[in-house]
Design a protein around this motif. Sequence first.
Motif, PDB file in Angstrom:
ATOM      1  N   ILE A  19       0.865  -1.170   0.000  1.00 54.35           N
ATOM      2  CA  ILE A  19       0.000   0.000   0.000  1.00 54.35           C
ATOM      3  C   ILE A  19       0.904   1.223   0.000  1.00 54.35           C
ATOM      4  CG2 ILE A  19      -1.820   1.238   1.226  1.00 54.35           C
ATOM      5  CD1 ILE A  19      -2.444  -1.456   2.660  1.00 54.35           C
ATOM      6  N   SER A  20       0.729   2.080  -0.995  1.00 51.10           N
ATOM      7  CA  SER A  20       1.591   3.262  -1.057  1.00 51.10           C
ATOM      8  C   SER A  20       1.279   4.191   0.107  1.00 51.10           C
ATOM      9  CB  SER A  20       1.416   3.995  -2.385  1.00 51.10           C
ATOM     10  OG  SER A  20       0.117   4.526  -2.493  1.00 51.10           O
ATOM     11  N   GLU A  21       2.351   4.791   0.646  1.00 49.48           N
ATOM     12  CA  GLU A  21       2.140   5.729   1.750  1.00 49.48           C
ATOM     13  C   GLU A  21       1.386   6.943   1.209  1.00 49.48           C
ATOM     14  OE1 GLU A  21       3.498   8.857   2.374  1.00 49.48           O
ATOM     15  OE2 GLU A  21       5.020   9.010   0.868  1.00 49.48           O
ATOM     16  N   PRO A  22       0.673   7.652   2.061  1.00 46.63           N
ATOM     17  CA  PRO A  22      -0.215   8.716   1.589  1.00 46.63           C
ATOM     18  C   PRO A  22       0.423   9.807   0.745  1.00 46.63           C
ATOM     19  CG  PRO A  22      -0.700   8.203   3.864  1.00 46.63           C
ATOM     20  CD  PRO A  22       0.541   7.438   3.505  1.00 46.63           C
ATOM     21  N   PHE A  23       1.720  10.077   0.926  1.00 43.78           N
ATOM     22  CA  PHE A  23       2.327  11.183   0.193  1.00 43.78           C
ATOM     23  C   PHE A  23       3.409  10.723  -0.778  1.00 43.78           C
ATOM     24  CE2 PHE A  23       0.915  12.862   4.348  1.00 43.78           C
ATOM     25  CZ  PHE A  23      -0.156  13.601   3.870  1.00 43.78           C
ATOM     26  N   LEU A  24       3.316   9.494  -1.253  1.00 44.73           N
ATOM     27  CA  LEU A  24       4.295   8.988  -2.208  1.00 44.73           C
ATOM     28  C   LEU A  24       4.277   9.878  -3.450  1.00 44.73           C
ATOM     29  CD1 LEU A  24       6.287   6.631  -2.779  1.00 44.73           C
ATOM     30  CD2 LEU A  24       4.410   5.492  -3.946  1.00 44.73           C
ATOM     31  N   PRO A  25       5.417  10.474  -3.805  1.00 46.77           N
ATOM     32  CA  PRO A  25       5.430  11.454  -4.897  1.00 46.77           C
ATOM     33  C   PRO A  25       5.409  10.860  -6.305  1.00 46.77           C
ATOM     34  CG  PRO A  25       7.621  11.247  -3.959  1.00 46.77           C
ATOM     35  CD  PRO A  25       6.708  10.383  -3.128  1.00 46.77           C
ATOM     36  N   ASP A  26       5.541   9.549  -6.449  1.00 48.93           N
ATOM     37  CA  ASP A  26       5.568   8.909  -7.766  1.00 48.93           C
ATOM     38  C   ASP A  26       4.148   8.826  -8.330  1.00 48.93           C
ATOM     39  OD1 ASP A  26       5.669   7.195  -9.959  1.00 48.93           O
ATOM     40  OD2 ASP A  26       7.132   5.862  -9.025  1.00 48.93           O
ATOM     41  N   PRO A  27       3.851   9.529  -9.444  1.00 47.39           N
ATOM     42  CA  PRO A  27       2.484   9.516  -9.982  1.00 47.39           C
ATOM     43  C   PRO A  27       2.021   8.126 -10.440  1.00 47.39           C
ATOM     44  CG  PRO A  27       3.995  10.634 -11.489  1.00 47.39           C
ATOM     45  CD  PRO A  27       4.769  10.346 -10.240  1.00 47.39           C
ATOM     46  N   THR A  32      -1.828   3.824  -4.386  1.00 50.85           N
ATOM     47  CA  THR A  32      -2.055   2.539  -5.046  1.00 50.85           C
ATOM     48  C   THR A  32      -1.947   1.390  -4.062  1.00 50.85           C
ATOM     49  OG1 THR A  32       0.261   2.291  -5.653  1.00 50.85           O
ATOM     50  CG2 THR A  32      -1.170   3.295  -7.287  1.00 50.85           C
ATOM     51  N   VAL A  33      -2.529   0.280  -4.494  1.00 51.92           N
ATOM     52  CA  VAL A  33      -2.435  -0.986  -3.779  1.00 51.92           C
ATOM     53  C   VAL A  33      -1.959  -2.009  -4.795  1.00 51.92           C
ATOM     54  CG1 VAL A  33      -3.697  -2.765  -2.515  1.00 51.92           C
ATOM     55  CG2 VAL A  33      -4.319  -0.348  -2.227  1.00 51.92           C
ATOM     56  N   VAL A  34      -0.849  -2.667  -4.480  1.00 52.98           N
ATOM     57  CA  VAL A  34      -0.260  -3.665  -5.375  1.00 52.98           C
ATOM     58  C   VAL A  34      -0.367  -5.030  -4.725  1.00 52.98           C
ATOM     59  CG1 VAL A  34       1.860  -4.444  -6.525  1.00 52.98           C
ATOM     60  CG2 VAL A  34       1.385  -1.992  -6.317  1.00 52.98           C
ATOM     61  N   ASP A 145      10.234   4.104   3.490  1.00 52.03           N
ATOM     62  CA  ASP A 145       8.825   4.225   3.884  1.00 52.03           C
ATOM     63  C   ASP A 145       7.908   4.596   2.722  1.00 52.03           C
ATOM     64  OD1 ASP A 145       8.860   3.472   6.580  1.00 52.03           O
ATOM     65  OD2 ASP A 145       9.569   5.447   7.190  1.00 52.03           O
ATOM     66  N   SER A 146       8.201   4.088   1.542  1.00 52.41           N
ATOM     67  CA  SER A 146       7.328   4.333   0.394  1.00 52.41           C
ATOM     68  C   SER A 146       6.113   3.411   0.396  1.00 52.41           C
ATOM     69  CB  SER A 146       8.101   4.127  -0.912  1.00 52.41           C
ATOM     70  OG  SER A 146       9.130   5.073  -1.016  1.00 52.41           O
ATOM     71  N   TRP A 147       6.238   2.263   1.067  1.00 49.90           N
ATOM     72  CA  TRP A 147       5.185   1.243   1.043  1.00 49.90           C
ATOM     73  C   TRP A 147       4.882   0.744   2.450  1.00 49.90           C
ATOM     74  CZ3 TRP A 147       2.847   0.774  -3.474  1.00 49.90           C
ATOM     75  CH2 TRP A 147       3.566   1.056  -4.636  1.00 49.90           C
ATOM     76  N   ILE A 148       3.640   0.345   2.621  1.00 50.14           N
ATOM     77  CA  ILE A 148       3.194  -0.345   3.823  1.00 50.14           C
ATOM     78  C   ILE A 148       2.829  -1.759   3.371  1.00 50.14           C
ATOM     79  CG2 ILE A 148       1.434  -0.417   5.632  1.00 50.14           C
ATOM     80  CD1 ILE A 148       1.068   2.666   5.062  1.00 50.14           C
ATOM     81  N   VAL A 149       3.361  -2.762   4.051  1.00 49.62           N
ATOM     82  CA  VAL A 149       3.057  -4.147   3.703  1.00 49.62           C
ATOM     83  C   VAL A 149       1.842  -4.586   4.505  1.00 49.62           C
ATOM     84  CG1 VAL A 149       3.919  -6.518   3.628  1.00 49.62           C
ATOM     85  CG2 VAL A 149       5.496  -4.604   3.235  1.00 49.62           C
ATOM     86  N   CYS A 150       0.885  -5.186   3.814  1.00 51.27           N
ATOM     87  CA  CYS A 150      -0.392  -5.579   4.429  1.00 51.27           C
ATOM     88  C   CYS A 150      -0.665  -7.058   4.177  1.00 51.27           C
ATOM     89  CB  CYS A 150      -1.513  -4.729   3.840  1.00 51.27           C
ATOM     90  SG  CYS A 150      -3.173  -5.187   4.365  1.00 51.27           S
ATOM     91  N   ASP A 151      -1.106  -7.740   5.209  1.00 50.46           N
ATOM     92  CA  ASP A 151      -1.422  -9.163   5.088  1.00 50.46           C
ATOM     93  C   ASP A 151      -2.929  -9.422   5.116  1.00 50.46           C
ATOM     94  OD1 ASP A 151      -0.483 -11.770   4.711  1.00 50.46           O
ATOM     95  OD2 ASP A 151      -0.612 -12.232   6.841  1.00 50.46           O
ATOM     96  N   PHE A 152      -3.733  -8.374   5.191  1.00 54.96           N
ATOM     97  CA  PHE A 152      -5.194  -8.521   5.202  1.00 54.96           C
ATOM     98  C   PHE A 152      -5.704  -8.484   3.763  1.00 54.96           C
ATOM     99  CE2 PHE A 152      -4.134  -6.676   9.309  1.00 54.96           C
ATOM    100  CZ  PHE A 152      -4.772  -7.552  10.167  1.00 54.96           C
ATOM    101  N   VAL A 153      -5.590  -9.607   3.082  1.00 51.51           N
ATOM    102  CA  VAL A 153      -5.948  -9.686   1.663  1.00 51.51           C
ATOM    103  C   VAL A 153      -6.999 -10.764   1.494  1.00 51.51           C
ATOM    104  CG1 VAL A 153      -5.077 -10.005  -0.666  1.00 51.51           C
ATOM    105  CG2 VAL A 153      -3.540  -9.167   1.112  1.00 51.51           C
ATOM    106  N   ASP A 154      -8.067 -10.422   0.823  1.00 49.71           N
ATOM    107  CA  ASP A 154      -9.036 -11.451   0.451  1.00 49.71           C
ATOM    108  C   ASP A 154      -9.608 -11.124  -0.920  1.00 49.71           C
ATOM    109  OD1 ASP A 154     -10.929  -9.435   0.885  1.00 49.71           O
ATOM    110  OD2 ASP A 154     -11.717 -10.335   2.707  1.00 49.71           O
ATOM    111  N   ASP A 155     -10.290 -12.099  -1.479  1.00 50.55           N
ATOM    112  CA  ASP A 155     -10.829 -11.916  -2.826  1.00 50.55           C
ATOM    113  C   ASP A 155     -11.891 -10.827  -2.861  1.00 50.55           C
ATOM    114  OD1 ASP A 155     -12.445 -13.805  -1.351  1.00 50.55           O
ATOM    115  OD2 ASP A 155     -13.481 -14.285  -3.209  1.00 50.55           O
TER     116      ASP A 155
END
Length: 191
Positions: A19-27, A32-34, A145-155
Amino acid sequence: MEFFKYKNKLKPEKGRLLISEPFLPDPNFERTVVLLCEHNEEGSFGFVVNKPSILKINEVMEDIRILDDTVFVGGPVQQDTLHFLHRNTSIANAVKIRNEIYWGGDFESLLAQLDTATVKPTDIRFYLGYSGWGQGQLESELQEDSWIVCDFVDDELLFDTDPTVIWKKALDNMGGRFSVYSNYPVDPRLN
């Protein structure tokens, strides 16, 4: 922003979200969520799951006339390639990413199942391009700190949630300080 350091303990791995951090400067990756489909010592790749394009799948692939679903922008790499995520266990050669989430598989099998309505349009998403990181690149971005890693993933998050709220919902699902981040305005000067 020094006050906005949130180092979480999770490491990236197949089936987790970035999960991109709220102020990630890359357009390319703003809010985004990858979904990571692979992560190893050689690099990582996945698909941005919350950025719809202006194209419909039947405009991109003539073989898929019966669908007019939106195609998503999977990332900035090889945007001339088409990929798909789905939650259908009967598509041959699909790669299981996590629980009920699969990547790719036999395209002819997919087409046949679409023609016979054994695959529902709500069970599949198409992506142009993908997101990729070379060896050590993602780890470096995590240190910044560009990304937050998240394990709460479901379909449900990937297939049933309105793409415009996936970023917020993913952070909310993590709870605590991450829920606070989900409410940060896109431009704090306008707050």
